[in-house]
Design an enzyme around this catalytic site. Structure first.
Site, PDB file in Angstrom:
ATOM      1  N   GLY A  52       0.836  -1.190   0.000  1.00 40.56           N
ATOM      2  CA  GLY A  52       0.000   0.000   0.000  1.00 40.56           C
ATOM      3  C   GLY A  52       0.869   1.238   0.000  1.00 40.56           C
ATOM      4  O   GLY A  52       2.025   1.193   0.445  1.00 40.56           O
ATOM      5  N   GLN A  57       2.894   9.814   1.573  1.00 37.65           N
ATOM      6  CA  GLN A  57       4.205   9.145   1.612  1.00 37.65           C
ATOM      7  C   GLN A  57       5.084   9.516   0.433  1.00 37.65           C
ATOM      8  O   GLN A  57       6.267   9.158   0.404  1.00 37.65           O
ATOM      9  CB  GLN A  57       4.010   7.627   1.665  1.00 37.65           C
ATOM     10  CG  GLN A  57       3.360   7.182   2.968  1.00 37.65           C
ATOM     11  CD  GLN A  57       3.142   5.690   2.984  1.00 37.65           C
ATOM     12  OE1 GLN A  57       2.210   5.193   2.376  1.00 37.65           O
ATOM     13  NE2 GLN A  57       4.011   4.965   3.658  1.00 37.65           N
ATOM     14  N   CYS A 114       5.211  -0.175   7.765  1.00 35.73           N
ATOM     15  CA  CYS A 114       4.869   1.017   6.977  1.00 35.73           C
ATOM     16  C   CYS A 114       6.124   1.446   6.221  1.00 35.73           C
ATOM     17  O   CYS A 114       7.202   1.510   6.804  1.00 35.73           O
ATOM     18  CB  CYS A 114       4.416   2.132   7.916  1.00 35.73           C
ATOM     19  SG  CYS A 114       4.041   3.687   7.076  1.00 35.73           S
ATOM     20  N   HIS A 156      -5.026   1.183   7.125  1.00 40.68           N
ATOM     21  CA  HIS A 156      -3.715   1.825   7.274  1.00 40.68           C
ATOM     22  C   HIS A 156      -3.578   2.991   6.280  1.00 40.68           C
ATOM     23  O   HIS A 156      -3.165   4.096   6.654  1.00 40.68           O
ATOM     24  CB  HIS A 156      -2.615   0.774   7.051  1.00 40.68           C
ATOM     25  CG  HIS A 156      -1.208   1.265   7.187  1.00 40.68           C
ATOM     26  ND1 HIS A 156      -0.351   0.839   8.180  1.00 40.68           N
ATOM     27  CD2 HIS A 156      -0.490   2.143   6.431  1.00 40.68           C
ATOM     28  CE1 HIS A 156       0.816   1.447   8.037  1.00 40.68           C
ATOM     29  NE2 HIS A 156       0.773   2.236   6.977  1.00 40.68           N
ATOM     30  N   HIS A 160      -3.421   7.216   6.755  1.00 45.03           N
ATOM     31  CA  HIS A 160      -2.405   8.110   6.175  1.00 45.03           C
ATOM     32  C   HIS A 160      -3.048   9.348   5.556  1.00 45.03           C
ATOM     33  O   HIS A 160      -2.532  10.465   5.688  1.00 45.03           O
ATOM     34  CB  HIS A 160      -1.637   7.397   5.050  1.00 45.03           C
ATOM     35  CG  HIS A 160      -0.405   6.665   5.487  1.00 45.03           C
ATOM     36  ND1 HIS A 160       0.628   7.269   6.154  1.00 45.03           N
ATOM     37  CD2 HIS A 160      -0.035   5.364   5.320  1.00 45.03           C
ATOM     38  CE1 HIS A 160       1.587   6.376   6.389  1.00 45.03           C
ATOM     39  NE2 HIS A 160       1.202   5.210   5.900  1.00 45.03           N
TER      40      HIS A 160
HETATM   41 ZN    ZN Z   1       2.141   3.386   5.966  1.00 47.04          ZN
END
Ligand code: ZN
Length: 200
Positions: A52, A57, A114, A156, A160
């Site tokens: 993912g 990110q 992560c 998750h 984010h």
């Molecule tokens: Zn993550």
């Protein structure tokens, strides 16, 4: 008119960069730029062997994430469409645009990592099953339910998009136990000193 184009592989933003705490703006119209970004995010996720990846990110505060659990045979994923079980791999990769989740009250605990916390893997409690409604690249919407690894990944990534991180779900005692590892990440080092790493 199509143009050959190499996908861009982004660098992953690591904790504690402030963008990881940014609440994403909802994605509006599905523009060519959004489609390109989705392709690049998928390529970036694969290049980093992730299942993912959220826009935060790669340094963008919008509500866009991608998930792909294909080939994760050691961790089962379950998916339902219209209440009927479906094969999750038939829906991969999954693009999450402005996702809205409904979580079950009962929780399951399982190991989670992560990409923004290199080397850190720890047990996290999350809702056992999630109902998600997401925008699609054709401008429509898609509702599904998920459990197992896929259910965990959807939760998750959606976290984010709202600036929430998996370490927020740790108890104070668990966070204390992981303090040294989190400090290493803050210094730009992987959480685990690989020479001491035991793969369990
Ligand atoms: Zn993550």
């Amino acid at each position: 008119q199509t143009r050959e184009r190499r996908q861009v592989i982004y660098e992953i933003v690591n904790y504690p960069e402030p963008i990881l705490r940014a609440k994403g703006r909802p994605v509006g119209e599905i523009t060519p730029e959004i489609r390109t970004l989705v392709e690049d995010m998928l390529e970036t996720m694969r290049a980093h062997h992730g299942v993912g990846l959220a826009a935060q990110q790669i340094g963008k505060d919008i509500q866009l994430a991608v998930v792909d659990v294909t080939g994760c045979e050691h961790r089962e994923s379950k998916m339902w469409g219209d209440g009927q079980p479906v094969d999750p791999e038939a829906y991969m990769p999954l693009v999450l645009i402005n996702p809205e989740l409904k979580l079950t009250k009962n929780k399951v605990r399982d190991v989670e990592g992560c990409l923004s916390f290199p080397g850190l893997h720890t047990d996290i409690s999350r809702a056992a099953r999630v109902k998600a409604t997401v925008g699609t690249l054709d401008g429509g919407s898609f509702t599904f339910e998920a459990a197992g690894l896929l259910g965990r990944a959807v939760q998750h990534e959606t976290d984010h998009l709202h600036g929430r991180l998996f370490i927020d779900l740790l108890t104070d005692a668990e966070r204390r136990d992981l303090r040294n590892q989190i400090e290493r990440i803050k210094m730009g080092l992987p959480a685990t000193d690989e020479s001491d790493d035991e793969d369990l």
